[in-house]
Design a protein around this motif. Structure first.
Motif, PDB file in Angstrom:
ATOM      1  N   UNK A   2      13.293  -5.522 -77.205  1.00  0.00           N
ATOM      2  CA  UNK A   2      13.926  -5.737 -75.896  1.00  0.00           C
ATOM      3  C   UNK A   2      14.762  -4.501 -75.598  1.00  0.00           C
ATOM      4  N   UNK A   3      14.568  -3.947 -74.399  1.00  0.00           N
ATOM      5  CA  UNK A   3      15.252  -2.735 -73.980  1.00  0.00           C
ATOM      6  C   UNK A   3      16.068  -3.054 -72.739  1.00  0.00           C
ATOM      7  N   UNK A   4      17.337  -2.655 -72.741  1.00  0.00           N
ATOM      8  CA  UNK A   4      18.179  -2.837 -71.562  1.00  0.00           C
ATOM      9  C   UNK A   4      18.684  -1.479 -71.098  1.00  0.00           C
ATOM     10  N   UNK A   5      19.173  -1.445 -69.881  1.00  0.00           N
ATOM     11  CA  UNK A   5      19.674  -0.219 -69.267  1.00  0.00           C
ATOM     12  C   UNK A   5      18.985  -0.036 -67.928  1.00  0.00           C
ATOM     13  N   UNK A   6      18.725   1.192 -67.554  1.00  0.00           N
ATOM     14  CA  UNK A   6      17.987   1.472 -66.321  1.00  0.00           C
ATOM     15  C   UNK A   6      16.506   1.524 -66.688  1.00  0.00           C
ATOM     16  N   UNK A   7      15.902   0.329 -66.786  1.00  0.00           N
ATOM     17  CA  UNK A   7      14.529   0.225 -67.276  1.00  0.00           C
ATOM     18  C   UNK A   7      13.605  -0.513 -66.313  1.00  0.00           C
ATOM     19  N   UNK A   8      14.117  -0.898 -65.166  1.00  0.00           N
ATOM     20  CA  UNK A   8      13.271  -1.517 -64.142  1.00  0.00           C
ATOM     21  C   UNK A   8      13.383  -0.702 -62.862  1.00  0.00           C
ATOM     22  N   UNK A   9      12.242  -0.502 -62.206  1.00  0.00           N
ATOM     23  CA  UNK A   9      12.219   0.227 -60.941  1.00  0.00           C
ATOM     24  C   UNK A   9      12.257   1.739 -61.092  1.00  0.00           C
ATOM     25  N   UNK A  10      12.060   2.238 -62.315  1.00  0.00           N
ATOM     26  CA  UNK A  10      12.102   3.684 -62.549  1.00  0.00           C
ATOM     27  C   UNK A  10      10.838   4.194 -63.244  1.00  0.00           C
ATOM     28  N   UNK A  54      10.373   7.096 -79.143  1.00  0.00           N
ATOM     29  CA  UNK A  54      10.163   7.552 -77.763  1.00  0.00           C
ATOM     30  C   UNK A  54      10.661   6.525 -76.754  1.00  0.00           C
ATOM     31  N   UNK A  55      10.496   5.232 -77.046  1.00  0.00           N
ATOM     32  CA  UNK A  55      11.012   4.191 -76.151  1.00  0.00           C
ATOM     33  C   UNK A  55      12.541   4.222 -76.131  1.00  0.00           C
ATOM     34  N   UNK A  56      13.163   4.378 -77.287  1.00  0.00           N
ATOM     35  CA  UNK A  56      14.630   4.453 -77.357  1.00  0.00           C
ATOM     36  C   UNK A  56      15.170   5.600 -76.507  1.00  0.00           C
ATOM     37  N   UNK A  57      14.423   6.702 -76.443  1.00  0.00           N
ATOM     38  CA  UNK A  57      14.840   7.874 -75.672  1.00  0.00           C
ATOM     39  C   UNK A  57      14.464   7.755 -74.198  1.00  0.00           C
ATOM     40  N   UNK A  58      13.832   6.677 -73.792  1.00  0.00           N
ATOM     41  CA  UNK A  58      13.345   6.406 -72.438  1.00  0.00           C
ATOM     42  C   UNK A  58      12.240   7.368 -72.039  1.00  0.00           C
ATOM     43  N   UNK A  59      10.996   6.875 -72.036  1.00  0.00           N
ATOM     44  CA  UNK A  59       9.883   7.724 -71.615  1.00  0.00           C
ATOM     45  C   UNK A  59       9.902   8.038 -70.122  1.00  0.00           C
ATOM     46  N   UNK A  60      10.669   7.276 -69.335  1.00  0.00           N
ATOM     47  CA  UNK A  60      10.747   7.499 -67.885  1.00  0.00           C
ATOM     48  C   UNK A  60      11.860   8.507 -67.589  1.00  0.00           C
ATOM     49  N   UNK A  67      20.586  -0.295 -74.593  1.00  0.00           N
ATOM     50  CA  UNK A  67      20.486  -0.980 -75.880  1.00  0.00           C
ATOM     51  C   UNK A  67      19.035  -1.291 -76.193  1.00  0.00           C
ATOM     52  N   UNK A  68      18.801  -1.457 -77.471  1.00  0.00           N
ATOM     53  CA  UNK A  68      17.447  -1.619 -77.965  1.00  0.00           C
ATOM     54  C   UNK A  68      17.507  -2.601 -79.124  1.00  0.00           C
ATOM     55  N   UNK A  69      16.738  -3.682 -79.036  1.00  0.00           N
ATOM     56  CA  UNK A  69      16.686  -4.671 -80.109  1.00  0.00           C
ATOM     57  C   UNK A  69      15.254  -4.782 -80.589  1.00  0.00           C
ATOM     58  N   UNK A  70      15.071  -4.596 -81.881  1.00  0.00           N
ATOM     59  CA  UNK A  70      13.743  -4.647 -82.478  1.00  0.00           C
ATOM     60  C   UNK A  70      13.641  -5.889 -83.356  1.00  0.00           C
TER      61      UNK A  70
END
Length: 85
Positions: A2-10, A54-60, A67-70
């Motif tokens: 689960x990834x939170x932050x600016x991760x929708x609409x970008x 790469x996901x933690x660093x935001x590919x977008x 935050x990142x929960x694995x």
């Protein structure tokens, strides 16, 4: 994961799919109502480790991971490719 932050609409899910395709990862990425993105990812261990970093660093380019929960979940349905919904 689960990834939170600016991760929708970008373009986060689209770029995550591109990274997954490059690394031979399969699964899915889904926007959640709380603004997070849930990613189910499967593949070889080394490729998964690279994918996670790469996901933690935001590919977008305009995304930002706060935050990142694995969590390993053995009940996830096996998928043949990576898709977004």
């Amino acid at each position: 994961m689960r990834v939170t932050g600016r991760v929708q609409g970008v373009g986060f899910r689209f770029m995550t799919k591109m990274v997954a395709d490059q690394l031979g990862i399969w699964g899915c990425a889904t926007n959640e109502d709380d603004g997070s993105v849930v990613i189910e990812a499967m593949g070889p261990d080394e490729a998964l480790e690279t994918f996670i970093e790469k996901v933690k660093a935001s590919p977008a380019p305009y995304g930002r991971v706060a935050s990142f929960t694995l969590t390993e979940d053995t009940t996830i349905e096996l998928r043949q490719k990576f898709y977004t919904n």
